[in-house]
Scaffold this motif. Structure first.
Motif, PDB file in Angstrom:
ATOM      1  N   LYS A   6       0.813  -1.212   0.000  1.00  0.00           N
ATOM      2  CA  LYS A   6       0.000   0.000   0.000  1.00  0.00           C
ATOM      3  C   LYS A   6       0.849   1.266   0.000  1.00  0.00           C
ATOM      4  O   LYS A   6       0.323   2.367   0.060  1.00  0.00           O
ATOM      5  CB  LYS A   6      -0.946  -0.005   1.193  1.00  0.00           C
ATOM      6  CG  LYS A   6      -1.915  -1.168   1.158  1.00  0.00           C
ATOM      7  CD  LYS A   6      -2.864  -1.139   2.321  1.00  0.00           C
ATOM      8  CE  LYS A   6      -3.722  -2.368   2.330  1.00  0.00           C
ATOM      9  NZ  LYS A   6      -5.071  -2.135   1.903  1.00  0.00           N
ATOM     10  N   ALA A  55       2.657   2.546   2.305  1.00  0.00           N
ATOM     11  CA  ALA A  55       2.570   3.313   3.544  1.00  0.00           C
ATOM     12  C   ALA A  55       3.979   3.700   3.967  1.00  0.00           C
ATOM     13  O   ALA A  55       4.831   2.843   4.153  1.00  0.00           O
ATOM     14  CB  ALA A  55       1.901   2.486   4.640  1.00  0.00           C
ATOM     15  N   GLU A 108       1.274   7.639  10.307  1.00  0.00           N
ATOM     16  CA  GLU A 108      -0.163   7.867  10.124  1.00  0.00           C
ATOM     17  C   GLU A 108      -0.760   6.857   9.152  1.00  0.00           C
ATOM     18  O   GLU A 108      -1.852   6.345   9.375  1.00  0.00           O
ATOM     19  CB  GLU A 108      -0.420   9.297   9.619  1.00  0.00           C
ATOM     20  CG  GLU A 108      -0.134  10.369  10.634  1.00  0.00           C
ATOM     21  CD  GLU A 108       1.349  10.742  10.737  1.00  0.00           C
ATOM     22  OE1 GLU A 108       2.155  10.325   9.864  1.00  0.00           O
ATOM     23  OE2 GLU A 108       1.708  11.425  11.703  1.00  0.00           O
ATOM     24  N   GLU A 109      -0.034   6.551   8.077  1.00  0.00           N
ATOM     25  CA  GLU A 109      -0.527   5.570   7.115  1.00  0.00           C
ATOM     26  C   GLU A 109      -0.510   4.163   7.708  1.00  0.00           C
ATOM     27  O   GLU A 109      -1.430   3.374   7.452  1.00  0.00           O
ATOM     28  CB  GLU A 109       0.310   5.627   5.834  1.00  0.00           C
ATOM     29  CG  GLU A 109       0.085   6.903   5.059  1.00  0.00           C
ATOM     30  CD  GLU A 109       1.054   7.080   3.914  1.00  0.00           C
ATOM     31  OE1 GLU A 109       0.639   7.704   2.920  1.00  0.00           O
ATOM     32  OE2 GLU A 109       2.210   6.617   3.994  1.00  0.00           O
ATOM     33  N   ARG A 131      -3.570   3.912   9.788  1.00  0.00           N
ATOM     34  CA  ARG A 131      -4.774   3.792   8.962  1.00  0.00           C
ATOM     35  C   ARG A 131      -4.928   2.381   8.405  1.00  0.00           C
ATOM     36  O   ARG A 131      -6.016   1.813   8.430  1.00  0.00           O
ATOM     37  CB  ARG A 131      -4.713   4.793   7.809  1.00  0.00           C
ATOM     38  CG  ARG A 131      -5.958   4.786   6.953  1.00  0.00           C
ATOM     39  CD  ARG A 131      -5.974   5.823   5.827  1.00  0.00           C
ATOM     40  NE  ARG A 131      -5.126   6.955   6.076  1.00  0.00           N
ATOM     41  CZ  ARG A 131      -4.240   7.441   5.191  1.00  0.00           C
ATOM     42  NH1 ARG A 131      -4.097   6.879   4.008  1.00  0.00           N
ATOM     43  NH2 ARG A 131      -3.506   8.495   5.478  1.00  0.00           N
ATOM     44  N   TYR A 132      -3.856   1.806   7.888  1.00  0.00           N
ATOM     45  CA  TYR A 132      -3.941   0.509   7.218  1.00  0.00           C
ATOM     46  C   TYR A 132      -3.932  -0.683   8.170  1.00  0.00           C
ATOM     47  O   TYR A 132      -4.452  -1.737   7.835  1.00  0.00           O
ATOM     48  CB  TYR A 132      -2.816   0.355   6.204  1.00  0.00           C
ATOM     49  CG  TYR A 132      -2.918   1.302   5.032  1.00  0.00           C
ATOM     50  CD1 TYR A 132      -4.093   1.429   4.308  1.00  0.00           C
ATOM     51  CD2 TYR A 132      -1.840   2.080   4.658  1.00  0.00           C
ATOM     52  CE1 TYR A 132      -4.202   2.301   3.243  1.00  0.00           C
ATOM     53  CE2 TYR A 132      -1.932   2.958   3.583  1.00  0.00           C
ATOM     54  CZ  TYR A 132      -3.113   3.062   2.880  1.00  0.00           C
ATOM     55  OH  TYR A 132      -3.202   3.924   1.827  1.00  0.00           O
TER      56      TYR A 132
END
Length: 74
Positions: free
Chosen positions: A23, A25, A29-30, A33-34
């Motif tokens: 993804k 990332a 923060e990513e 989220r994931y």
């Protein structure tokens, strides 16, 4: 035995690596989220950052190589 990165959310290293490599990332923060990692007590942030420091350069090198091959002039 799984290498648990985030005990609060039971997120393992494989899930973190998958978020980074599949993804793209590249920030905490990513990753949150994931994967949901680092959304509890926050103790895992240094571990996640060390994974990002190791894995993100691999992703950017892969992207750079892919883009370089697309723009050949001859």
């Amino acid at each position: 035995m799984r290498d648990i990165v985030c005990n609060c959310q039971m997120v393992d290293r494989k899930s973190i690596d998958k978020a980074i490599h599949e993804k793209n990332a590249t920030t905490i923060e990513e990753i949150r989220r994931y994967t949901g990692a680092n959304t509890g007590c926050g103790k895992c942030i240094s571990y996640i950052n060390s994974i990002l420091d190791t894995e993100v350069p691999k992703v950017t090198q892969k992207i750079d190589k892919t883009q370089a091959s697309k723009f050949k002039l001859w």
